[in-house]
Design a protein around this motif. Sequence first.
Motif, PDB file in Angstrom:
ATOM      1  N   GLY A  72       0.979  -1.226  -0.343  1.00 10.60           N
ATOM      2  CA  GLY A  72      -0.386  -0.092   0.112  1.00 10.60           C
ATOM      3  C   GLY A  72       0.474   1.323   0.117  1.00 10.60           C
ATOM      4  N   SER A  73       0.421   2.150   0.147  1.00  8.09           N
ATOM      5  CA  SER A  73       0.836   4.149  -0.052  1.00  8.09           C
ATOM      6  C   SER A  73       0.080   4.392   0.081  1.00  8.09           C
ATOM      7  N   VAL A  74       0.551   6.401   0.632  1.00  2.10           N
ATOM      8  CA  VAL A  74      -0.104   6.953   1.403  1.00  2.10           C
ATOM      9  C   VAL A  74      -0.891   7.752   0.268  1.00  2.10           C
ATOM     10  N   CYS A  75      -2.462   8.010   0.908  1.00 11.22           N
ATOM     11  CA  CYS A  75      -3.455   8.608  -0.955  1.00 11.22           C
ATOM     12  C   CYS A  75      -4.374   9.061  -0.103  1.00 11.22           C
ATOM     13  N   ASP A  76      -4.181  10.523  -0.182  1.00 10.32           N
ATOM     14  CA  ASP A  76      -5.803  11.105  -0.170  1.00 10.32           C
ATOM     15  C   ASP A  76      -6.651  11.184  -0.945  1.00 10.32           C
ATOM     16  N   VAL A  77      -7.647  10.279  -1.211  1.00 12.10           N
ATOM     17  CA  VAL A  77      -8.250   9.902  -2.641  1.00 12.10           C
ATOM     18  C   VAL A  77      -9.364  12.125  -2.245  1.00 12.10           C
ATOM     19  N   ALA A  78      -8.967  12.166  -2.044  1.00 11.28           N
ATOM     20  CA  ALA A  78      -9.987  13.637  -2.217  1.00 11.28           C
ATOM     21  C   ALA A  78      -9.257  14.702  -3.288  1.00 11.28           C
ATOM     22  N   SER A  79      -7.739  14.339  -3.386  1.00 10.01           N
ATOM     23  CA  SER A  79      -6.644  14.752  -4.320  1.00 10.01           C
ATOM     24  C   SER A  79      -6.512  14.140  -5.460  1.00 10.01           C
ATOM     25  N   GLU A  80      -7.121  14.901  -6.664  1.00 15.99           N
ATOM     26  CA  GLU A  80      -7.264  14.329  -8.157  1.00 15.99           C
ATOM     27  C   GLU A  80      -5.231  14.648  -8.329  1.00 15.99           C
ATOM     28  N   THR A  81      -4.801  14.784  -7.707  1.00 15.18           N
ATOM     29  CA  THR A  81      -3.071  14.434  -7.653  1.00 15.18           C
ATOM     30  C   THR A  81      -2.892  13.627  -7.365  1.00 15.18           C
ATOM     31  N   ASP A  82      -3.384  13.304  -5.862  1.00 12.82           N
ATOM     32  CA  ASP A  82      -2.714  11.811  -5.184  1.00 12.82           C
ATOM     33  C   ASP A  82      -3.627  10.533  -5.780  1.00 12.82           C
ATOM     34  N   ARG A  83      -4.621  11.002  -6.354  1.00  9.97           N
ATOM     35  CA  ARG A  83      -5.214   9.320  -7.095  1.00  9.97           C
ATOM     36  C   ARG A  83      -4.526   8.971  -8.331  1.00  9.97           C
ATOM     37  N   GLU A  85      -1.469   9.155  -9.002  1.00 13.08           N
ATOM     38  CA  GLU A  85      -0.026   8.848  -8.241  1.00 13.08           C
ATOM     39  C   GLU A  85      -0.842   7.388  -8.053  1.00 13.08           C
ATOM     40  N   LEU A  86      -1.830   7.261  -7.465  1.00  8.14           N
ATOM     41  CA  LEU A  86      -2.144   6.153  -7.192  1.00  8.14           C
ATOM     42  C   LEU A  86      -2.497   5.118  -8.526  1.00  8.14           C
ATOM     43  N   ALA A  87      -3.095   5.229  -9.205  1.00  3.03           N
ATOM     44  CA  ALA A  87      -3.497   4.588 -10.256  1.00  3.03           C
ATOM     45  C   ALA A  87      -2.295   4.483 -10.706  1.00  3.03           C
ATOM     46  N   ASN A  88      -1.360   5.064 -10.980  1.00  4.52           N
ATOM     47  CA  ASN A  88       0.103   4.926 -11.948  1.00  4.52           C
ATOM     48  C   ASN A  88       0.878   3.546 -10.659  1.00  4.52           C
ATOM     49  N   LYS A  89       0.262   4.150  -9.273  1.00  6.17           N
ATOM     50  CA  LYS A  89       1.054   3.333  -7.781  1.00  6.17           C
ATOM     51  C   LYS A  89       0.869   1.176  -8.780  1.00  6.17           C
ATOM     52  N   VAL A  90      -0.730   1.510  -8.612  1.00  7.30           N
ATOM     53  CA  VAL A  90      -0.909  -0.004  -8.771  1.00  7.30           C
ATOM     54  C   VAL A  90      -0.687  -0.150 -10.012  1.00  7.30           C
ATOM     55  N   SER A  91      -0.479   0.167 -11.618  1.00  7.93           N
ATOM     56  CA  SER A  91      -0.384  -0.150 -12.689  1.00  7.93           C
ATOM     57  C   SER A  91       0.786  -0.738 -12.848  1.00  7.93           C
ATOM     58  N   ASN A 128     -15.801  11.516  -1.496  1.00  7.47           N
ATOM     59  CA  ASN A 128     -17.303  10.554  -0.869  1.00  7.47           C
ATOM     60  C   ASN A 128     -17.569   9.876  -2.411  1.00  7.47           C
ATOM     61  N   LEU A 129     -17.489  11.295  -3.899  1.00 10.13           N
ATOM     62  CA  LEU A 129     -18.317  10.615  -4.786  1.00 10.13           C
ATOM     63  C   LEU A 129     -17.081  10.524  -5.945  1.00 10.13           C
ATOM     64  N   GLU A 130     -16.273  12.000  -6.054  1.00 11.33           N
ATOM     65  CA  GLU A 130     -15.516  12.671  -7.191  1.00 11.33           C
ATOM     66  C   GLU A 130     -14.400  11.419  -7.126  1.00 11.33           C
ATOM     67  N   SER A 131     -14.239  11.193  -6.210  1.00 13.89           N
ATOM     68  CA  SER A 131     -13.382  10.095  -5.706  1.00 13.89           C
ATOM     69  C   SER A 131     -13.639   8.449  -6.539  1.00 13.89           C
ATOM     70  N   ALA A 132     -14.801   7.952  -6.216  1.00 12.56           N
ATOM     71  CA  ALA A 132     -14.735   6.555  -7.035  1.00 12.56           C
ATOM     72  C   ALA A 132     -14.913   6.765  -8.262  1.00 12.56           C
ATOM     73  N   TYR A 133     -15.686   7.798  -8.627  1.00  8.59           N
ATOM     74  CA  TYR A 133     -15.740   8.200  -9.649  1.00  8.59           C
ATOM     75  C   TYR A 133     -14.493   8.163 -10.888  1.00  8.59           C
ATOM     76  N   HIS A 134     -13.443   8.416 -10.368  1.00  9.35           N
ATOM     77  CA  HIS A 134     -12.415   9.117 -10.840  1.00  9.35           C
ATOM     78  C   HIS A 134     -11.784   7.720 -10.974  1.00  9.35           C
ATOM     79  N   MET A 135     -12.109   7.044  -9.760  1.00  5.20           N
ATOM     80  CA  MET A 135     -10.577   5.541  -9.447  1.00  5.20           C
ATOM     81  C   MET A 135     -11.359   5.354 -10.288  1.00  5.20           C
ATOM     82  N   CYS A 136     -12.471   4.641 -10.844  1.00  2.38           N
ATOM     83  CA  CYS A 136     -13.193   3.636 -11.861  1.00  2.38           C
ATOM     84  C   CYS A 136     -12.411   4.340 -13.845  1.00  2.38           C
TER      85      CYS A 136
END
Length: 178
Positions: A72-83, A85-91, A128-136
């Motif tokens: 895992g890694s530190v991520c604030d999903v409310a931040s588009e930049t963090d999201r 980065e998270l997607a890149n790490k997961v990929s 709660n909402l934007e992060s889930a949509y963007h993560m998809c």
Amino acid sequence: MAAHTNTQYSREQRWSLHGMTALVTGGTKGIGYAIVEELAGLGATVYTCSRNEVQLNECLHEWEKKGFQVSGSVCDVASETDRNELANKVSSFFDGKLNILINNVGTNIWKPTVEYTTGDFSFLMKTNLESAYHMCQLAHPLLKASGAANIVFISSVAGVVLLDTGSIYAATKDVNCY
């Protein structure tokens, strides 16, 4: 009377996620923690995130002692930049493929509706909402590449039943939003 044969199987015999990959947002406490444990216990390799680095590291250490494959890694999903980065790490971690995305992150600000500020509204919507949509959106190429993909949204009964949780939280957790 004929002898009855036992047709029940253990959980391990019935279910296996060996070879599967999963991303669980907010996996270090509550429902997210339980989801990480369940997926890892069934053999999936799990990646999770948390805003709290100390809590994340404690959980990763616990899961390592249990023999679970969790990173895992530190991520604030409310931040588009963090999201992003998270997607890149997961990929990178899963070689461009992901089988399961669990949009678990959720937060609330407990106060009467008339006391919410525009900042409160924005924070809850982003988290709660934007992060889930963007993560998809971010996970879509990874999920498609896996050939066997699942997306799960953790919702709340507050989205369909009047509870004293606050109107903004309820709106972000409405199962009909998706």
